[in-house]
Each structure stands twice: as C-alpha cells, then as structure tokens.
Design a protein around this motif. Sequence first.
Motif, mmCIF file in Angstrom:
data_model
loop_
_atom_site.group_PDB
_atom_site.id
_atom_site.type_symbol
_atom_site.label_atom_id
_atom_site.label_comp_id
_atom_site.label_asym_id
_atom_site.label_seq_id
_atom_site.Cartn_x
_atom_site.Cartn_y
_atom_site.Cartn_z
ATOM 1 N N VAL A 54 0.147 -17.834 -3.931
ATOM 2 C CA VAL A 54 -0.324 -16.534 -3.456
ATOM 3 C C VAL A 54 0.311 -16.306 -2.094
ATOM 4 C CG1 VAL A 54 -2.322 -15.105 -2.905
ATOM 5 C CG2 VAL A 54 -2.533 -16.883 -4.648
ATOM 6 N N THR A 55 0.908 -15.137 -1.923
ATOM 7 C CA THR A 55 1.566 -14.784 -0.667
ATOM 8 C C THR A 55 0.851 -13.579 -0.063
ATOM 9 O OG1 THR A 55 3.691 -15.551 -1.534
ATOM 10 C CG2 THR A 55 3.761 -14.089 0.377
ATOM 11 N N PHE A 56 0.658 -13.611 1.237
ATOM 12 C CA PHE A 56 0.020 -12.515 1.965
ATOM 13 C C PHE A 56 1.068 -11.925 2.889
ATOM 14 C CE2 PHE A 56 -2.944 -15.680 0.699
ATOM 15 C CZ PHE A 56 -3.977 -14.943 0.141
ATOM 16 N N GLN A 57 1.302 -10.610 2.767
ATOM 17 C CA GLN A 57 2.321 -9.987 3.599
ATOM 18 C C GLN A 57 1.717 -8.896 4.469
ATOM 19 O OE1 GLN A 57 5.414 -8.412 1.101
ATOM 20 N NE2 GLN A 57 4.225 -6.662 0.442
ATOM 21 N N ARG A 58 2.180 -8.862 5.718
ATOM 22 C CA ARG A 58 1.694 -7.878 6.685
ATOM 23 C C ARG A 58 2.185 -6.482 6.308
ATOM 24 N NH1 ARG A 58 -0.309 -8.675 11.466
ATOM 25 N NH2 ARG A 58 0.524 -10.799 11.605
ATOM 26 N N VAL A 59 1.262 -5.538 6.329
ATOM 27 C CA VAL A 59 1.573 -4.133 6.110
ATOM 28 C C VAL A 59 0.964 -3.376 7.277
ATOM 29 C CG1 VAL A 59 1.161 -2.139 4.618
ATOM 30 C CG2 VAL A 59 1.633 -4.372 3.607
ATOM 31 N N GLY A 60 1.813 -2.704 8.050
ATOM 32 C CA GLY A 60 1.361 -2.028 9.262
ATOM 33 C C GLY A 60 0.379 -0.896 9.028
ATOM 34 N N ASP A 61 0.566 -0.149 7.965
ATOM 35 C CA ASP A 61 -0.321 0.992 7.701
ATOM 36 C C ASP A 61 -1.253 0.697 6.525
ATOM 37 O OD1 ASP A 61 1.615 1.000 5.740
ATOM 38 O OD2 ASP A 61 1.996 3.149 5.827
ATOM 39 N N PHE A 62 -1.730 -0.542 6.442
ATOM 40 C CA PHE A 62 -2.594 -0.964 5.345
ATOM 41 C C PHE A 62 -3.830 -0.082 5.250
ATOM 42 C CE2 PHE A 62 -6.225 -3.451 3.803
ATOM 43 C CZ PHE A 62 -5.752 -3.798 2.549
#
Length: 127
Positions: free
Chosen positions: A49-57
């Motif tokens: 499982v990978t978690f990726q940063r999203v600025g406008d989540f």
Amino acid sequence: MIGRLFSLVIDCPDPSELASFYESLLSLSRVEDTTDYVVLRSTTGTEIVTFQRVGDFRSPRWRDPDRPAQMHVDVMVDDLDLAEPKVLALGATLLEGSDKPIGYRVYADPVGHPFCLLTRESVMPSE
C-alpha cells in the motif's frame, strides 16, 4: 491474465500520518518513506500500500454524491467487537448509517477514506 495487482495507492494530505494508521490496522511495515510518499509492505512482500501526498486533497464524505468514496478497503477480522475499539483508538470513525450488521461495519480512516471491517460471516454463505 493481463497482469497482477502491484500496489494500492491512496491519495492523502500527509502520507506519513495516514501510513501510521494503516501500519497498525493491517500489520504492514514501512519500507520507503519520503516527504511525498510512504510505502508499506507485508512480511511476505505481497501486500503493498502506497500513500501519496496530494496538495488539494478533498476528503470523501460517506453517502455524499458530491464527494464520493470512489474506493474502499475491506479488512478481515475475527471479531468485530474486539476490533472496533482498536480501530477507533487509531483514529478511525464509525460512519453514520453503518447500522453495525453482523459481519461488517463501515468506518472512515483519519482523512475520510471509508473502509470496512468484516468477518467471514459477511463473505461466506451459511451452510
């Protein structure tokens, strides 16, 4: 077969924080950790499982068509009543409208992604 699942990637505002939740929930270990993503893997190396940063989540909202879940994770447990206080202590929230039927319950992780705790009764027909 065309291919096989390599990784489930989950968008979030803070990968390290959300990965900590799933590390405890799924008994996975952190194998990569950067500012923008964190990778968790099982001891067998098969579940990733990978978690990726999203600025406008924008967090999904349970049963809101304007902010749909789009996906969710099912987590098999032996006993819902024993598992529930543990996931709540990790920061999960029991979602409104989850009427706690036998076999499964619906929660949100700390940033709003829905997930279910389920038991064998919910996926195996009675014999």
